[in-house]
Structure formats: C-alpha cells, structure tokens
Design an enzyme around this catalytic site. Sequence first.
Site, PDB file in Angstrom:
ATOM      1  N   GLN A   1       0.831  -1.209   0.000  1.00 22.26           N
ATOM      2  CA  GLN A   1       0.000   0.000   0.000  1.00 22.26           C
ATOM      3  C   GLN A   1       0.870   1.265   0.000  1.00 22.26           C
ATOM      4  O   GLN A   1       0.560   2.234   0.678  1.00 22.26           O
ATOM      5  CB  GLN A   1      -0.935  -0.021   1.213  1.00 22.26           C
ATOM      6  CG  GLN A   1      -2.215   0.778   1.048  1.00 22.26           C
ATOM      7  CD  GLN A   1      -3.305   0.362   2.016  1.00 22.26           C
ATOM      8  OE1 GLN A   1      -3.794  -0.761   1.969  1.00 22.26           O
ATOM      9  NE2 GLN A   1      -3.685   1.243   2.928  1.00 22.26           N
TER      10      GLN A   1
ATOM     11  N   CYS B   1      -4.835  -6.304  -2.167  1.00 25.63           N
ATOM     12  CA  CYS B   1      -3.628  -7.072  -1.819  1.00 25.63           C
ATOM     13  C   CYS B   1      -3.485  -8.383  -2.577  1.00 25.63           C
ATOM     14  O   CYS B   1      -2.542  -8.581  -3.354  1.00 25.63           O
ATOM     15  CB  CYS B   1      -3.609  -7.343  -0.319  1.00 25.63           C
ATOM     16  SG  CYS B   1      -3.478  -5.857   0.697  1.00 25.63           S
TER      17      CYS B   1
ATOM     18  N   HIS C   1       0.061 -13.107   0.827  1.00 26.25           N
ATOM     19  CA  HIS C   1      -1.393 -13.260   0.857  1.00 26.25           C
ATOM     20  C   HIS C   1      -1.878 -14.299  -0.147  1.00 26.25           C
ATOM     21  O   HIS C   1      -2.805 -14.059  -0.917  1.00 26.25           O
ATOM     22  CB  HIS C   1      -2.088 -11.919   0.626  1.00 26.25           C
ATOM     23  CG  HIS C   1      -3.465 -11.880   1.227  1.00 26.25           C
ATOM     24  ND1 HIS C   1      -4.198 -10.724   1.316  1.00 26.25           N
ATOM     25  CD2 HIS C   1      -4.249 -12.850   1.752  1.00 26.25           C
ATOM     26  CE1 HIS C   1      -5.367 -10.979   1.874  1.00 26.25           C
ATOM     27  NE2 HIS C   1      -5.431 -12.264   2.149  1.00 26.25           N
TER      28      HIS C   1
ATOM     29  N   ASP D   1       2.160  -3.503  -3.922  1.00 28.90           N
ATOM     30  CA  ASP D   1       1.038  -4.216  -4.529  1.00 28.90           C
ATOM     31  C   ASP D   1      -0.039  -3.258  -5.049  1.00 28.90           C
ATOM     32  O   ASP D   1      -0.736  -3.559  -6.013  1.00 28.90           O
ATOM     33  CB  ASP D   1       0.432  -5.236  -3.556  1.00 28.90           C
ATOM     34  CG  ASP D   1       0.118  -4.669  -2.189  1.00 28.90           C
ATOM     35  OD1 ASP D   1       0.442  -3.484  -1.929  1.00 28.90           O
ATOM     36  OD2 ASP D   1      -0.432  -5.415  -1.353  1.00 28.90           O
ATOM     37  N   HIS D   2      -0.169  -2.103  -4.434  1.00 27.26           N
ATOM     38  CA  HIS D   2      -1.139  -1.086  -4.858  1.00 27.26           C
ATOM     39  C   HIS D   2      -0.801   0.196  -4.132  1.00 27.26           C
ATOM     40  O   HIS D   2       0.155   0.239  -3.340  1.00 27.26           O
ATOM     41  CB  HIS D   2      -2.583  -1.513  -4.556  1.00 27.26           C
ATOM     42  CG  HIS D   2      -2.763  -2.032  -3.166  1.00 27.26           C
ATOM     43  ND1 HIS D   2      -2.758  -1.201  -2.071  1.00 27.26           N
ATOM     44  CD2 HIS D   2      -2.914  -3.292  -2.688  1.00 27.26           C
ATOM     45  CE1 HIS D   2      -2.913  -1.936  -0.971  1.00 27.26           C
ATOM     46  NE2 HIS D   2      -3.003  -3.204  -1.314  1.00 27.26           N
TER      47      HIS D   2
END
Length: 502
Positions: A10, A49, A99, A286-287
């Site tokens: 994030q 995620c 994840h 991831d983002h």
Amino acid sequence: MNIVVVMADQMTPAALPFHGHRATRAPNLEALARDGVVFEAAYSNSPLCSPARAVFMTGQLSSRTGVYDNAAEFRSDIPTFAHYLRRAGYRTQLAGKMHFCGPDQLHGFEERLTTDIYPADFGWTPDWDQPHQRPSWYHNMSSVTDAGLCVRTNQMDFDDEVIFAAERAIYDHVRGSDGRPLCLVASFTHPHDPYAVPARYWDLYCDDEIDLPRVPLDRAAMTPHEQRLWQVCDMGNAEVTPAHVRAARRAYLGAVAYIDDNVGRIRAALAATGLADDTVILVTSDHGEMLGERGLWYKMNYFEGGARVPLVVHAPGRFQPRRVGEAVSLVDILPTLTDIATDGKGLAPVSPIDGRSLLPHLGGTGGHDEVLGDYLAEGAVAPIVMIRRGTLKFVHSLADPDQLYDLATDLDERHNLAADPGRTTLVAELRREVAQRWDLPGLDQAVRDSQRRRHMVVDALGIGTAAPWDFNPPRDASRQYIRNHMDLDDLEARARFPRVRA
C-alpha cells in the site's frame, strides 16, 4: 545476477521523495532511484492485496487466474516467476507477506521463511449478491481516527521478523554450499494501515510538513464506485477531522521511513557479503493508498492514488540510471525477471501471460506504453476494467458510467471526459476494445459463482475440527546452532563469514 525483490504494501509513489514528495525521509530508496531505473507510471492491475500479488507472481490478470479478491484461491497449477526462475537454476526464497489464499502456500518458492500476516482461508469473501451489506471483516475508519504514536503494533512485529529473515537468508546464502544464484523476495506489510508508528519514525516529521489532501471530499461529485467504497469502509459513521487526516498522513510517512530503513539493511547485507555488484534489486508495491484524497482512504479503485505503485530496478552495472514515462504494471514483472535471469533470452511461458518484459525500458531501447486492469472485489457490484494508454485512462463497468481522464492535463482526475462530445468516437472505440478483451457478463457470472462456492465452503469448514491453511515455517531445532552430532570447529568455521580458513 542474483535478484532481490522488495515489496512494500500500500505504498503510493506520491509519498516518495524521488516522485516529488518534499518531506519524506527515505535516503535508501532515494539512492536506489538515483542509480536505478525509475518507472514514473507503474500501476497495480487489480488494486487490492491478494489479487495484485497474484498478478505480480503470474504475469496474468485476475480475470484469467480467478484470484478475484482477498479470499480467492490461488491455484497451484498456475506457474509463477518463482517456478520459472527455479527451473532456470535459481534458489527461490520468500520472506514476508504474499497473501496466498488456499492450501498451497509456496507457489514455486523453494523456501518460505516466515508465515503470512493475513489468513489463507476464504473468510474474507465478498458478496456481490448483497451489495448493500457491509462486510464486517473489512476496513473501517479507525485506522484514520486512531492514527498516531505507538510503542508496538502487530505489523511492526511481523515486519521485524521479515527483515531479520531476509538478512539472515542473504548471510546463509554466502555461508552455504548452494552454488545457484539467489532470488529473494522480502515482502513487508508497512506502510499499510493502521497508521501507527513508534516515536523514532513519528518524530522524523512535524505537523507543519504534512499537507492535507489536494482534492477535497465532495459527496455530490462521487462516482457510484466511490459511493460504494464510502459504504464498504463505513466512512459515513466516522467523523474525520483535519487533525485525524494530518496524523494519519504523518504516521504513513513514518511507516515509509521504516520501510526505507529495512531497504538499507538489505543493501548493507548485500554489501557485507560481496553480493551487491551481482544483484538486481527491484522495489515495488502491490497497490497505492488514497491518503484522504477525494475523501477516500486505502485502495480498491483506479484513481492514481489507489492504483499507481512505485517501481525501481537497480543494477547500475547492467542498466544505466534513467526515468521511464511509459505506462507499465505489475503484470510485467514475471517476463521481466525471467529476461533478467536469462540475460535477455527469456523463458517461453507454458500458458498465456498478459505481461510484457520491461527489458527494453531498462535498456533504453523503447518498450510498451499500456496497462490493462480488472477489479473484481469488494466495493464493486460488477467487473470494473481499466485501460491506461499514453496519457489517457479509461475505466468501464456495466454497472457504472464510464470514466475517461487525460492525465497530461488532469493528474488529479477531476474532469471526467467520457461524456465530452469531442470524445464520443474515442469512448466508443475504447468500449469496443473492452468488449474484445473481456467477456464482462461471463466474468460477472464467474465471480458470483466463485463467491457462492466459497461462502458455502467457509460455512462448512467452520463446523467441527478446523484444518488451517496458514503457513507454518518448518523448523528443525536439531539442525540449528550447535548440536552434539556436529563437529564444533567445523561448524564455527562454516558459520563465520568471511571464513578464516577453508
């Protein structure tokens, strides 16, 4: 070349000094960017995620793999870059968060050095059949309203374990007898919310340095998806003040500094072991993170804050420092790593991939300028797809009005051009392209079918004896440190680095 991938969670480029943030303390990341290749327009293909990480691992979009959300199974028969690199002669290791949902918790990694911070089961499955029911397990606004100082957090416990495992893996690699090159992924959970950091990182900043969002909350101007995210994150039941926003953003920058310290520790270990000049370091996330822009937090959207990610490739002996303006994405990582591993020869994929190698960009010889994305998780009620090409970004869903932004003149995405009479032909062409690339009605049905199956499985597995899928790192204490079946002098000589005798 050894390969070390550092994945933060994030982490938005807007918070990084080499993307223009004037306050953030991140000297180690700045050094990598100064001597590396910086991608100015890198994106998460599915800004959540688990789907984003599956895209990163497989080079395939979520619509292809079926990893639709944070509780969708990542099938074992889908090759990842860990499989490809392992076949190419690499030792593949993972420390930290990835994840993976489902019973396979390795996905090609030969060794997994820590457990995951998130559950591996289907408990976080969204429900598009009940779009107005807020999932109780999802984010609320406590991360923002409780933001500030702490002594310790769950995330700090996890990431401290990750960096210890990553450092130790580097030292063990040079002390061992395995002659293969190393591919190590160190994946941290910071700067993901909750926004809480110890004084060491909080005190790096003062409130006057922390800007408030440029784009204020305007409920009347929200898109339908923004309205759904407002409900999913329970934003209507929290009073978020400017002081809360400033504290959350300050703690977030502190968490970025914590990640930077860990990057410094990894680089120090590579230097101490003599691996620095033979190692490609790739840093990404991831983002992104909205950080209160438009009144939104976290991710789950294709606005720049939620979907853009940092991407730096550092190998000064191989790639000259440069900045790349073309749009690329996480789906491009698999073909890039296999190209790096094989010195540009590549490895023929055994199933179709959606990504393209970044090697031309890294070498300064051109490269693609296109990102495709599909978001199929909470907050959506139908598939949301995105095309970024050149300066234009098009977001489409059968459930929502189209969005079209020209990022050259509207980086904050305040002006939706989809209904502009001068863009009618372009929007029609983009809608035709979407229809050719995605079967949206079929994908909608596949997502709903997957959700229904998983809800049933969750209910059934909650009855009787549980058999968790969460990864337990294997540990054989009889082979650690000093034991009576080991020759003490030989052990100490092998464990000392650098060795004092053969």
